[in-house]
Design an enzyme around this catalytic site. Structure first.
Site, mmCIF file in Angstrom:
data_model
loop_
_atom_site.group_PDB
_atom_site.id
_atom_site.type_symbol
_atom_site.label_atom_id
_atom_site.label_comp_id
_atom_site.label_asym_id
_atom_site.label_seq_id
_atom_site.Cartn_x
_atom_site.Cartn_y
_atom_site.Cartn_z
ATOM 1 N N GLU A 170 0.812 -1.228 0.000
ATOM 2 C CA GLU A 170 0.000 0.000 0.000
ATOM 3 C C GLU A 170 0.842 1.273 0.000
ATOM 4 O O GLU A 170 0.588 2.198 0.774
ATOM 5 C CB GLU A 170 -0.970 -0.024 1.195
ATOM 6 C CG GLU A 170 -1.864 -1.261 1.183
ATOM 7 C CD GLU A 170 -2.902 -1.269 2.310
ATOM 8 O OE1 GLU A 170 -2.795 -0.445 3.228
ATOM 9 O OE2 GLU A 170 -3.815 -2.113 2.240
ATOM 10 N N GLU A 286 -5.597 -10.658 -2.211
ATOM 11 C CA GLU A 286 -6.479 -10.545 -1.030
ATOM 12 C C GLU A 286 -7.949 -10.538 -1.442
ATOM 13 O O GLU A 286 -8.767 -9.802 -0.883
ATOM 14 C CB GLU A 286 -6.145 -9.274 -0.242
ATOM 15 C CG GLU A 286 -4.696 -9.193 0.199
ATOM 16 C CD GLU A 286 -4.391 -8.002 1.108
ATOM 17 O OE1 GLU A 286 -5.326 -7.373 1.624
ATOM 18 O OE2 GLU A 286 -3.189 -7.711 1.295
#
Ligand code: XIL
Length: 380
Positions: A170, A286
């Site tokens: 991220e 994910e």
């Protein structure tokens, strides 16, 4: 069990399952929930993926694996790859600035090894899940030392055992404060954009065999926010590759939303191709489907979630550089979305392939069908 029974076509499985949930007389929490024996006996997701040269796996924690043997059994049955959901984050590994605690990570690694699953690390560098001491202790002066010591120690600890590592998680924030499209994190504040290069170089030196991944979210939809993120991540990857930084793959988190109408397969395919053209692999890291805004009724909800899985996987699996698919959890019994995206009606979210009783549901069938229809890869 005969072979034909196992190899029964997935469309038949889907049809049977859709029929069985068309009469939702029981909820999943009922001890008498309807179970479809044909579906329960079908070939697991991991085997279907492997048949196409793909890897399928899921995230789990050591605690759930150790405390819930039924859950552990379905993880071992469905998966070929296990990713540490929380146990390899800084907060889990670093009780103090001087210490490393590998207890839970090692338990997961041992489970993976015992059941013939590959193991996957998540994550060396992230702005979340930092230990409480971090803010007091890490400074401009020592940040590089902390970062490299951490990666050397942790990646080194699992060297030779890891399929892949989310080295940096991220890092992108194209609409935020940062002028370079990068998120404003402690690492960025202390070390500038270089922290990403440093992290990958250190990880490569510590485990030359692991696939090193840059992992991020909001890359999936045809909306301005995701378009900006795709552009920023391409720019970052191009720079890393041009500088010879050892990044091997992009991880697409793919936390999808069942109520998001703006999905454009062409846009996503085009993005994946551009990543692949840089010589990189792609992992769907994910995957889950937020059902927050869907009607409560189980059958409607389950079919809508399944449909998102099918559409998304049918699209991304067309790209040969996509080599792995991981769901963020395996069963609705344990999903981070219960806390992160709770439903306003209080109903338990149903974002994953297995329901809370560990039974296969339409999302499972959709993933199975997407794997069955995927073009074969040369990998594995
Ligand atoms: C989540 C875990 O699933 C939760 O159990 C934990 O409380 C918070 O983190 N993106 C990531 C993952 O990269 O590490 C996050 O995992 C979910 C979002």
């Amino acid at each position: 069990m005969n072979r034909r029974f196992f190899l029964q076509s997935t469309s038949a499985i889907l049809a049977t399952q859709i029929l069985s949930i068309a009469k939702p007389s029981r909820t999943h929490s009922s001890p008498m929930a309807i179970v479809n024996p044909t579906l329960e006996a079908a070939l697991p997701l991991g085997d279907r993926a492997t048949a196409k040269g793909l890897l399928y796996g899921a995230a789990a924690t050591a605690r759930k694996i150790q405390q819930d043997s039924a859950f552990a059994a379905v993880v071992a049955r469905e998966c070929k790859l296990l990713v540490a959901e929380n146990d390899l984050k800084w907060r889990a590994l670093r009780p103090t600035p001087e210490q490393f605690d590998f207890t839970r990570g090692d338990a997961l690694a041992a489970f993976a090894q015992a059941h013939n699953l590959r193991f996957r690390g998540h994550t060396c560098v992230w702005h979340n899940a930092l230990p409480d001491w971090f803010e007091q202790v890490v400074t401009h002066q020592n940040a590089e030392q902390f970062l490299t010591d951490h990666i050397r120690t942790v990646v080194g600890h699992y060297a030779g055992k890891m399929h892949s590592w989310d080295v940096v998680n991220e890092a992108i924030d194209p609409v935020g404060e940062g002028i370079d499209g990068l998120r404003d994190t402690p690492w960025h504040r202390f070390l500038g954009a270089d922290y990403i290069d440093i992290a990958f170089h250190t990880a490569a030196a510590a485990d030359p065999n692991a696939l090193l991944v840059l992992n991020d979210y909001d890359l999936d939809y045809a909306i301005p926010r995701d378009a900006a993120k795709r552009e920023a991540i391409l720019r970052l990857l191009q720079g890393l590759v041009a500088r010879g930084v050892p990044v091997h793959a992009l991880g697409m988190q793919a936390h999808l939303r069942a109520s998001e109408p703006n999905f454009d397969p062409m846009i996503l395919r085009d993005f994946l191709r551009q990543v692949a053209d840089l010589g990189l692999k792609i992992l769907i890291t994910e995957l889950d489907v937020v059902d927050q805004d869907l009607p409560r009724a189980l059958h409607t909800r389950d079919l809508a979630v399944a449909n998102v899985y099918q559409t998304y996987l049918d699209t991304v699996l067309q790209e040969p550089a996509v080599i792995a698919v991981l769901t963020w959890g395996l069963s609705d019994r344990y999903t981070w979305l219960a806390g992160f995206r709770p439903r306003s009606d209080g109903a338990a979210p149903r974002p994953l392939p297995l329901d809370a009783l560990l039974h296969r549901k339409p999302a499972w069938s959709a993933i199975a069908s997407a794997f069955d229809q995927a073009p074969s890869r040369p990998h594995l």
